[in-house]
Design an enzyme around this catalytic site. Sequence first.
Site, PDB file in Angstrom:
ATOM      1  N   GLU A  92       0.920  -1.216   0.099  1.00 16.66           N
ATOM      2  CA  GLU A  92      -0.346  -0.248  -0.196  1.00 16.66           C
ATOM      3  C   GLU A  92       0.902   1.274  -0.051  1.00 16.66           C
ATOM      4  O   GLU A  92       2.156   1.254   0.621  1.00 16.66           O
ATOM      5  CB  GLU A  92      -0.864   0.239   1.005  1.00 16.66           C
ATOM      6  CG  GLU A  92      -0.529  -0.121   2.321  1.00 16.66           C
ATOM      7  CD  GLU A  92      -1.486  -0.060   3.624  1.00 16.66           C
ATOM      8  OE1 GLU A  92      -1.880  -1.114   3.722  1.00 16.66           O
ATOM      9  OE2 GLU A  92      -1.688   0.691   4.335  1.00 16.66           O
ATOM     10  N   CYS A 105       3.687   8.595   0.301  1.00 12.17           N
ATOM     11  CA  CYS A 105       4.153   7.781   1.347  1.00 12.17           C
ATOM     12  C   CYS A 105       4.377   5.996   0.698  1.00 12.17           C
ATOM     13  O   CYS A 105       3.099   5.653   0.113  1.00 12.17           O
ATOM     14  CB  CYS A 105       3.466   7.573   2.364  1.00 12.17           C
ATOM     15  SG  CYS A 105       3.882   6.416   3.662  1.00 12.17           S
ATOM     16  N   CYS A 112       6.923  -6.972   7.024  1.00 15.04           N
ATOM     17  CA  CYS A 112       8.064  -6.517   7.726  1.00 15.04           C
ATOM     18  C   CYS A 112       8.399  -7.419   8.855  1.00 15.04           C
ATOM     19  O   CYS A 112       7.462  -8.102   9.522  1.00 15.04           O
ATOM     20  CB  CYS A 112       7.715  -5.070   8.481  1.00 15.04           C
ATOM     21  SG  CYS A 112       8.837  -4.416   9.138  1.00 15.04           S
ATOM     22  N   CYS A 116       7.256  -4.302  15.454  1.00 16.29           N
ATOM     23  CA  CYS A 116       6.910  -3.371  16.556  1.00 16.29           C
ATOM     24  C   CYS A 116       5.282  -3.560  16.921  1.00 16.29           C
ATOM     25  O   CYS A 116       4.502  -3.839  16.377  1.00 16.29           O
ATOM     26  CB  CYS A 116       6.804  -1.904  15.782  1.00 16.29           C
ATOM     27  SG  CYS A 116       8.587  -1.267  15.480  1.00 16.29           S
ATOM     28  N   CYS A 119       2.297  -1.753  15.470  1.00 14.61           N
ATOM     29  CA  CYS A 119       2.006  -1.621  14.032  1.00 14.61           C
ATOM     30  C   CYS A 119       1.438  -2.812  13.363  1.00 14.61           C
ATOM     31  O   CYS A 119       1.566  -3.986  13.633  1.00 14.61           O
ATOM     32  CB  CYS A 119       3.664  -1.747  13.482  1.00 14.61           C
ATOM     33  SG  CYS A 119       3.708  -1.246  11.897  1.00 14.61           S
ATOM     34  N   CYS A 333      -0.472   2.752   8.966  1.00  8.79           N
ATOM     35  CA  CYS A 333       0.421   1.756   8.205  1.00  8.79           C
ATOM     36  C   CYS A 333      -0.249   0.380   7.988  1.00  8.79           C
ATOM     37  O   CYS A 333      -0.319  -0.507   9.083  1.00  8.79           O
ATOM     38  CB  CYS A 333       1.757   2.011   8.426  1.00  8.79           C
ATOM     39  SG  CYS A 333       2.393   3.423   8.897  1.00  8.79           S
TER      40      CYS A 333
HETATM   41  N1  SAH Z   1      10.115   0.774   9.423  1.00  7.08           N
HETATM   42  C1  SAH Z   1      10.176   2.231   9.440  1.00  7.08           C
HETATM   43  C2  SAH Z   1       9.194   2.811   8.426  1.00  7.08           C
HETATM   44  C3  SAH Z   1       7.549   2.348   8.710  1.00  7.08           C
HETATM   45  S1  SAH Z   1       6.515   2.960   9.774  1.00  7.08           S
HETATM   46  C4  SAH Z   1      10.099   2.874  10.836  1.00  7.08           C
HETATM   47  O1  SAH Z   1       9.931   1.911  11.725  1.00  7.08           O
HETATM   48  O2  SAH Z   1      10.323   3.873  10.947  1.00  7.08           O
HETATM   49  C5  SAH Z   1       6.380   4.545   9.878  1.00  7.08           C
HETATM   50  C6  SAH Z   1       5.855   5.149  11.175  1.00  7.08           C
HETATM   51  O3  SAH Z   1       4.821   4.894  11.654  1.00  7.08           O
HETATM   52  C7  SAH Z   1       7.087   4.558  12.175  1.00  7.08           C
HETATM   53  O4  SAH Z   1       7.643   5.729  13.095  1.00  7.08           O
HETATM   54  C8  SAH Z   1       6.304   3.616  12.905  1.00  7.08           C
HETATM   55  O5  SAH Z   1       6.697   3.441  14.167  1.00  7.08           O
HETATM   56  C9  SAH Z   1       4.956   4.318  12.913  1.00  7.08           C
HETATM   57  N2  SAH Z   1       3.878   3.711  13.105  1.00  7.08           N
HETATM   58  C10 SAH Z   1       3.413   2.405  12.709  1.00  7.08           C
HETATM   59  N3  SAH Z   1       2.276   1.871  13.300  1.00  7.08           N
HETATM   60  C11 SAH Z   1       1.751   3.032  13.981  1.00  7.08           C
HETATM   61  C12 SAH Z   1       0.538   2.995  14.610  1.00  7.08           C
HETATM   62  N4  SAH Z   1      -0.437   2.224  14.691  1.00  7.08           N
HETATM   63  N5  SAH Z   1       0.193   4.467  15.117  1.00  7.08           N
HETATM   64  C13 SAH Z   1       1.211   5.611  15.109  1.00  7.08           C
HETATM   65  N6  SAH Z   1       2.436   5.399  14.358  1.00  7.08           N
HETATM   66  C14 SAH Z   1       2.699   3.966  13.897  1.00  7.08           C
END
Ligand code: SAH
Length: 343
Positions: A92, A105, A112, A116, A119, A333
Amino acid sequence: MTEDIKSLNLKELETRLLAMGEKPFRAKQIYPWLHIKHVETFEEMTDISSKLKEKLKASSVLTVLKQVQVQCSKVDGTRKYLFALADGNMVESVLMRYKHGNSVCISSQAGCRMGCRFCASALGGLVRNLTPGEMLEQIYRIQKDIGERVSHVVVMGTGEPLDNYDNFLKFIELLSDEYGLHISQRNITVSTCGIVPNILKLAQEKLQITLALSLHASTQEKRMALMPVAKKYEIHQVIEACEYYFRQTGRRITFEYSLVGGVNDSKEDAQLLAGLIKGQNCHVNLIPVNPVRERGYVQPNPQAVVNFKNELEKYGINVTIRREMGRDIDGACGQLRKRFMDL
Ligand code: SAH
């Protein structure tokens, strides 16, 4: 094995053409069809002979993403795309319209493996890396769809770009290349969860792209609870790597901090954060966590977000609260991709 022609730079394309017994100048004819006009087939390359087209078809693939779905926000014009890759995997991408231009974006991997906790992209694990051509295609398809130029790119979709380092780097080269879309590196941001050796490596490339570091916590303990990658790279090491990036490139670091209600949003968290990044040439972007059904985390109340910002500002830190785009269309995301895969 056929090669992804869209992942080649002009020099590499020239070398391939020479090897086919063609004149190298053909590369300068073919390249804009791929990277400026964004054709979907070799047939559309009208100034290329059919003989050469056949040779190209036999030796390479033309990566084109298929638009499976698009969700349009009625609130702010944000468009969220679901694209199918040639092998049926889905990624996406999101278009955000700002006063300063159109920002896209993109995803850097299908899935991935960073895990996290908050996420949605992490839920199904890593499927595979995207090629440079597949990363570019997300921008090319969107630009074609809206009929307007894309001026800014953020690598903040699904995936960890620094876990797909070589392809990511090639993507940046092609995206900012004067013979392609020629997007200024200053308009490109890459977000990483903090893979220290690759941040150091990236710093040495001396690019002008902005590094955004997903910090999300101000102590090692809390960061480990939210981000498994923190077990491998300790918080101070990550901060030092960012300092190094700034010293090498002169580019100000953005620290991303997703505020999770009751987890990392207290006054003490803000004070510890201020202590951690004090003296750095940086900027903090606060993002109220986007609740993902499977995760159970909640947003802080809006006042807690403002209080957190005010506390940081007391220490002279630059802070913005991320404006939520496309609230009405599956914000976080990986949610669109996830929902599609669940069907
Ligand atoms: N892998 C990279 C980029 C992808 S995510 C990274 O970790 O930075 C882009 C941003 O969105 C990251 O800061 C991630 O931690 C954040 N993110 C992911 N899921 C989220 C959520 N549910 N709410 C808020 N931020 C989120």
